[in-house]
Design an enzyme around this catalytic site. Structure first.
Site, PDB file in Angstrom:
ATOM      1  N   HIS A 152       0.839  -1.200   0.000  1.00 45.64           N
ATOM      2  CA  HIS A 152       0.000   0.000   0.000  1.00 45.64           C
ATOM      3  C   HIS A 152       0.872   1.247   0.000  1.00 45.64           C
ATOM      4  O   HIS A 152       1.700   1.455   0.888  1.00 45.64           O
ATOM      5  CB  HIS A 152      -0.914  -0.012   1.227  1.00 45.64           C
ATOM      6  N   GLU A 284     -23.241  15.098  23.587  1.00 47.35           N
ATOM      7  CA  GLU A 284     -24.483  14.456  23.205  1.00 47.35           C
ATOM      8  C   GLU A 284     -24.808  13.353  24.208  1.00 47.35           C
ATOM      9  O   GLU A 284     -23.932  12.616  24.637  1.00 47.35           O
ATOM     10  CB  GLU A 284     -24.338  13.883  21.789  1.00 47.35           C
TER      11      GLU A 284
END
Length: 402
Positions: A152, A284
């Site tokens: 990669h 949240e």
């Protein structure tokens, strides 16, 4: 007969969840070989449970028992809407447990680390069924084979987006210095990067539902900088527009960098941005177990030191304005610290200088509201890392509604 005992068999291995009788830690879920299970003992255990259920059903004390009538006062306090929400929440919990029940990925290779996966993560296609994954530490691309990672070619050496913070810090008591850098990444502009980051982070987060719809979120990614590049240690995300003024939706510190103060730093940074925006924000809800630990540690430290610096009597709204913490979070924290009383329909901050000094010289033991986990919040320990507002290079975004 193994099939009669409801054991999920896949080949010659079994997915198990360990329970010590007090806690149910999903991070301990693993695959074990079938010969490691004492099937006879398990069968006897099931037979015992079945016997108890039969005895309960035939118990005369539980049959023909008239239902208890509600008094007028009790009936008046019945909240049908709350009951409906509770049923919906229970259904959502069951659906979530069913989807995330089996964790196939057991470990991931990330940079120089081999990390054990804690929880299920919905990697697409066949990747989610592999035992091991290979993750590029720069772009978070996931691969199924080591050779794929070696071949990669990734030219990225820092997160995308804009660098909004850089600070030199001293490492422990040594003379070495390290630079922290933080990037603001728009999920709409860097969709693939943020999706890969969320999938990777879910391996270490029990409660997280943001995987693919990242366009409405901003990501604040914390890194440490060395000669090779900016290495991600953690991040938090938040909605671009939040009617509730939520300044954080999800926060994660990667396992190799935990217990170094990075999580607390990210929480403090979210509040610093809210102050620069001129709003009083908060995370949240509901908070996860680990999130609750981090936030109550931060809130306790901030509030106790704020009270010590104020000589006059204070109110909840005044503390909220001074600290940037929402009033409901202040009430919750002060209640656990024993510094608040409810009198004539109002919450009254009630403390003495001696009480504050005692809190700063000991730790308080707290318990989560919805689990059996217990944890300690150390109020007397100063933060390992602190946000230096002078190092921030950031302007609030002007959002327009379509």
């Amino acid at each position: 007969d193994v099939t009669d005992m409801l054991i999920p068999l896949i080949g010659s291995t079994v997915a198990v969840t360990w329970n010590d009788g007090t806690t149910l830690d999903r991070r301990m879920d693993e695959w074990i070989s079938l010969d490691q299970i004492d099937l006879e003992a398990y069968k006897r255990q099931l037979e015992g449970v079945t016997s108890k259920m039969n005895n309960f059903q035939t118990d005369e004390s539980n049959i023909d028992k008239p239902p208890r009538k509600l008094t007028r006062h009790a009936a008046g306090r019945t909240d049908i809407i709350s009951m409906s929400k509770h049923c919906n929440k229970a259904a959502e919990e069951r659906a979530y447990e069913k989807i995330t029940k089996i964790k196939y990925i057991t470990s991931v290779y990330f940079g120089q680390y081999l990390l054990k996966a804690w929880y299920f993560s919905p990697f697409p296609e066949d990747y989610g069924k592999l035992s091991h994954l290979y993750i590029c530490e720069w772009c978070f691309k996931y691969m199924g084979h080591r050779q794929s990672l070696l071949s990669h070619e990734c030219h990225r050496r820092h997160p995308p987006g804009q660098e909004i913070y850089r600070q030199g810090i001293q490492i422990s008591s040594s003379c070495l210095k390290q630079e922290l850098s933080l990037y603001e990444v728009d999920g709409a502009n860097h969709k693939l990067y943020c999706q890969n980051l969320c999938l990777f982070a879910k391996l270490f987060l029990d409660r997280k539902t943001l995987y693919y719809e990242v366009g409405q979120f901003l990501f604040y990614i914390l890194t440490y900088v060395d000669a090779t590049g900016s290495h991600v240690v953690g991040y938090f995300s938040k909605e671009k527009e939040s009617p509730e003024n939520n300044n954080l939706a999800c926060v994660c510190t990667l396992p190799p960098y935990q217990r170094h103060g990075y999580g607390r730093f990210l929480i403090e940074f979210s509040y610093t941005l809210s102050r620069l925006q001129g709003i009083i924000g908060g995370p949240e809800k509901p908070l996860s177990d680990l999130g609750r630990i981090g936030y109550h540690s931060y809130w306790s430290w901030i509030l106790v030191h704020a009270l010590k610096s104020i000589e006059d009597m204070v109110s909840i709204p005044f503390l909220s304005e001074e600290t940037g913490i929402k009033q409901e979070d202040i009430v919750d924290t002060l209640n656990e610290l024993g510094l608040i009383k409810y009198w004539r329909g109002h919450h009254i901050v009630c403390y003495t200088p001696r009480m504050l000094d005692e809190l700063l010289t000991r730790h308080t033991l707290k318990h989560s509201d919805h689990t059996n986990y217990s944890h300690k919040v150390w109020i007397n320990r100063p933060p390992k890392l602190s946000v230096d507002a002078r190092c921030i290079r950031w302007m609030p975004r002007t959002m327009t509604r379509k």
